[in-house]
Design a protein around this motif. Structure first.
Motif, mmCIF file in Angstrom:
data_model
loop_
_atom_site.group_PDB
_atom_site.id
_atom_site.type_symbol
_atom_site.label_atom_id
_atom_site.label_comp_id
_atom_site.label_asym_id
_atom_site.label_seq_id
_atom_site.Cartn_x
_atom_site.Cartn_y
_atom_site.Cartn_z
ATOM 1 N N ASP A 134 0.807 -1.166 -0.152
ATOM 2 C CA ASP A 134 -0.060 0.041 -0.052
ATOM 3 C C ASP A 134 0.682 1.216 -0.052
ATOM 4 O O ASP A 134 0.373 2.461 -0.365
ATOM 5 N N GLY A 135 1.994 1.175 0.408
ATOM 6 C CA GLY A 135 2.978 2.449 0.541
ATOM 7 C C GLY A 135 4.368 1.859 0.686
ATOM 8 O O GLY A 135 4.523 0.660 0.983
ATOM 9 N N PHE A 136 5.308 2.847 0.325
ATOM 10 C CA PHE A 136 6.706 2.504 0.496
ATOM 11 C C PHE A 136 7.317 3.422 1.376
ATOM 12 O O PHE A 136 7.468 4.659 0.953
ATOM 13 N N TYR A 137 7.932 2.994 2.473
ATOM 14 C CA TYR A 137 8.793 3.980 3.287
ATOM 15 C C TYR A 137 10.075 4.333 2.579
ATOM 16 O O TYR A 137 11.089 3.497 2.355
ATOM 17 N N HIS A 138 10.346 5.379 2.362
ATOM 18 C CA HIS A 138 11.409 5.977 1.547
ATOM 19 C C HIS A 138 12.358 6.817 2.322
ATOM 20 O O HIS A 138 12.061 7.622 3.093
ATOM 21 N N PRO A 139 13.842 6.603 2.129
ATOM 22 C CA PRO A 139 14.548 7.311 3.269
ATOM 23 C C PRO A 139 14.679 8.874 2.663
ATOM 24 O O PRO A 139 14.954 9.862 3.649
ATOM 25 N N SER A 140 14.342 9.044 1.328
ATOM 26 C CA SER A 140 14.432 10.600 1.180
ATOM 27 C C SER A 140 13.543 10.670 -0.315
ATOM 28 O O SER A 140 13.922 10.912 -1.430
ATOM 29 N N PRO A 141 12.275 10.599 0.090
ATOM 30 C CA PRO A 141 11.376 10.951 -1.225
ATOM 31 C C PRO A 141 11.645 11.867 -2.247
ATOM 32 O O PRO A 141 11.106 11.842 -3.372
ATOM 33 N N ILE A 142 12.089 13.000 -1.836
ATOM 34 C CA ILE A 142 12.351 14.146 -2.638
ATOM 35 C C ILE A 142 13.038 13.771 -3.673
ATOM 36 O O ILE A 142 13.067 14.394 -4.972
ATOM 37 N N ASN A 143 13.892 12.655 -3.703
ATOM 38 C CA ASN A 143 14.667 12.482 -4.804
ATOM 39 C C ASN A 143 14.070 11.622 -5.913
ATOM 40 O O ASN A 143 14.515 11.377 -7.106
ATOM 41 N N VAL A 144 12.786 10.993 -5.715
ATOM 42 C CA VAL A 144 11.883 10.401 -6.757
ATOM 43 C C VAL A 144 10.571 11.248 -6.818
ATOM 44 O O VAL A 144 10.403 11.154 -7.938
ATOM 45 N N TYR A 145 9.996 12.147 -5.841
ATOM 46 C CA TYR A 145 8.922 12.644 -5.995
ATOM 47 C C TYR A 145 9.158 14.092 -6.409
ATOM 48 O O TYR A 145 9.186 15.074 -5.565
ATOM 49 N N HIS A 146 9.365 14.426 -7.733
ATOM 50 C CA HIS A 146 9.643 15.845 -8.174
ATOM 51 C C HIS A 146 9.351 15.952 -9.526
ATOM 52 O O HIS A 146 9.083 14.816 -10.373
ATOM 53 N N TYR A 147 9.016 17.145 -10.017
ATOM 54 C CA TYR A 147 8.363 17.200 -11.481
ATOM 55 C C TYR A 147 9.092 16.799 -12.443
ATOM 56 O O TYR A 147 8.526 16.324 -13.718
ATOM 57 N N ASN A 148 10.524 16.738 -12.414
ATOM 58 C CA ASN A 148 11.234 16.073 -13.414
ATOM 59 C C ASN A 148 11.274 14.487 -13.619
ATOM 60 O O ASN A 148 11.660 13.897 -14.463
ATOM 61 N N ASN A 149 10.444 14.000 -12.763
ATOM 62 C CA ASN A 149 10.491 12.359 -12.700
ATOM 63 C C ASN A 149 9.333 11.856 -13.123
ATOM 64 O O ASN A 149 8.121 12.302 -12.492
ATOM 65 N N PRO A 150 9.060 11.043 -14.174
ATOM 66 C CA PRO A 150 7.708 10.672 -14.668
ATOM 67 C C PRO A 150 6.924 10.010 -13.679
ATOM 68 O O PRO A 150 5.908 9.869 -13.739
ATOM 69 N N LEU A 151 7.808 9.354 -12.679
ATOM 70 C CA LEU A 151 7.140 8.765 -11.801
ATOM 71 C C LEU A 151 6.043 9.389 -10.869
ATOM 72 O O LEU A 151 5.251 8.995 -10.202
ATOM 73 N N SER A 152 6.345 10.863 -10.777
ATOM 74 C CA SER A 152 5.368 11.702 -9.862
ATOM 75 C C SER A 152 4.020 11.746 -10.530
ATOM 76 O O SER A 152 3.244 12.363 -9.748
ATOM 77 N N LYS A 153 3.996 11.378 -11.888
ATOM 78 C CA LYS A 153 2.659 11.232 -12.256
ATOM 79 C C LYS A 153 1.681 10.133 -11.678
ATOM 80 O O LYS A 153 0.390 9.985 -11.778
#
Length: 267
Positions: free
Chosen positions: A182-201
């Protein structure tokens, strides 16, 4: 006779100059020929180890700091506990990362970065406030095996799923997208959740504000005082010119997966 003495004096002075130049040359060669051994432990997204190759922006940054002062900078991969033992023995010079300052271990001064952990969800199941009572109850949350859990986990009825294997962060996100967790505990989400990363969609991440953790570079105490001061001066100079976190911002539009450097497996 006088000409002979003058000639002898000139020869002596010339020999002294040659000896001085030779000593200087040998000093420069010995200084530049030194090898710096850096132990790294998998710490995505900063360090990823796959198939004998070590990848990630932390290695780029460390190499940029030290490569001009050493003829060879060798990155050695090993588990964290083994790395601490080898650091104490002096078989390695530097360790990254050091997540907690340990008594008797010398660090470079200021932390190389501060991480704020969080949980990533799929967009349609996003939870914006993680500290709300019962927010995580009955959820399956994937966690990396070495990442310390924030206290909120112990106060919730959450199902913790430890994710093993290589490139844990990428695997955790993929399991999330497939609906396996249901969720993933990430040590630093800012490195994957940003507008340049397609995953943020497809994903959205919430941060555990107030739980920032400093991450350090450790130095071997077996190094001489002169060597430690030299390394610390290089680190301080580079951090003041461009910190690692600013370096990350510059790289954010670049996929980390193609940043590869040679590594030496530790036997």
């Amino acid at each position: 006779m006088l000409s002979f003495i003058k000639g002898l004096e000139m020869l002596t002075k010339s020999s002294e100059r040659c000896i001085s130049l030779l000593v200087y040359f040998l000093f420069i060669v010995s200084a530049s020929a030194a090898e710096l051994r850096v132990a790294v432990t998998e710490y995505s997204p900063h360090v990823n180890v796959e198939n004998g190759q070590v990848k990630g922006p932390a290695l780029q940054y460390l190499r940029s700091i030290f490569e001009t002062s050493f003829e060879k900078v060798t990155f050695v991969t090993m588990p964290n506990k083994r790395a601490l033992l080898e650091l104490n023995k002096g078989t390695i010079d530097i360790l990254f990362p050091l997540e907690q300052q340990n008594k008797g271990i010398t660090v470079f001064g200021e932390p190389i970065l501060n991480v704020v952990p969080g949980i990533c969800f799929k967009k349609d199941t996003y939870i914006p406030i993680l500290s709300a009572p019962g927010a995580l109850d009955d959820l399956d949350i994937g966690v990396p095996p070495t990442l310390p859990l924030v206290p909120i986990f112990s106060r919730s009825f959450v199902n913790i799923k430890v994710i093993e294997g290589s490139n844990v962060l990428n695997r955790g996100i993929q399991l999330l997208l497939r609906g396996r967790i249901d969720g993933f505990y990430h040590p630093s989400p800012i490195n994957v959740y940003h507008y340049n990363n397609p995953l943020s969609k497809k994903i959205a991440c919430s941060l555990f504000y107030g739980y920032s953790e400093p991450i350090y570079l450790a130095l071997s105490n077996k190094l001489s005082n002169k060597e430690r001061k030299k390394l610390q001066a290089l680190y301080k100079k580079n951090m003041s010119e461009k910190s690692y976190e600013h370096f990350l911002l510059d790289l954010r539009s670049v996929s980390y997966t193609h940043l590869t450097l040679p590594t030496t497996p530790y036997v």
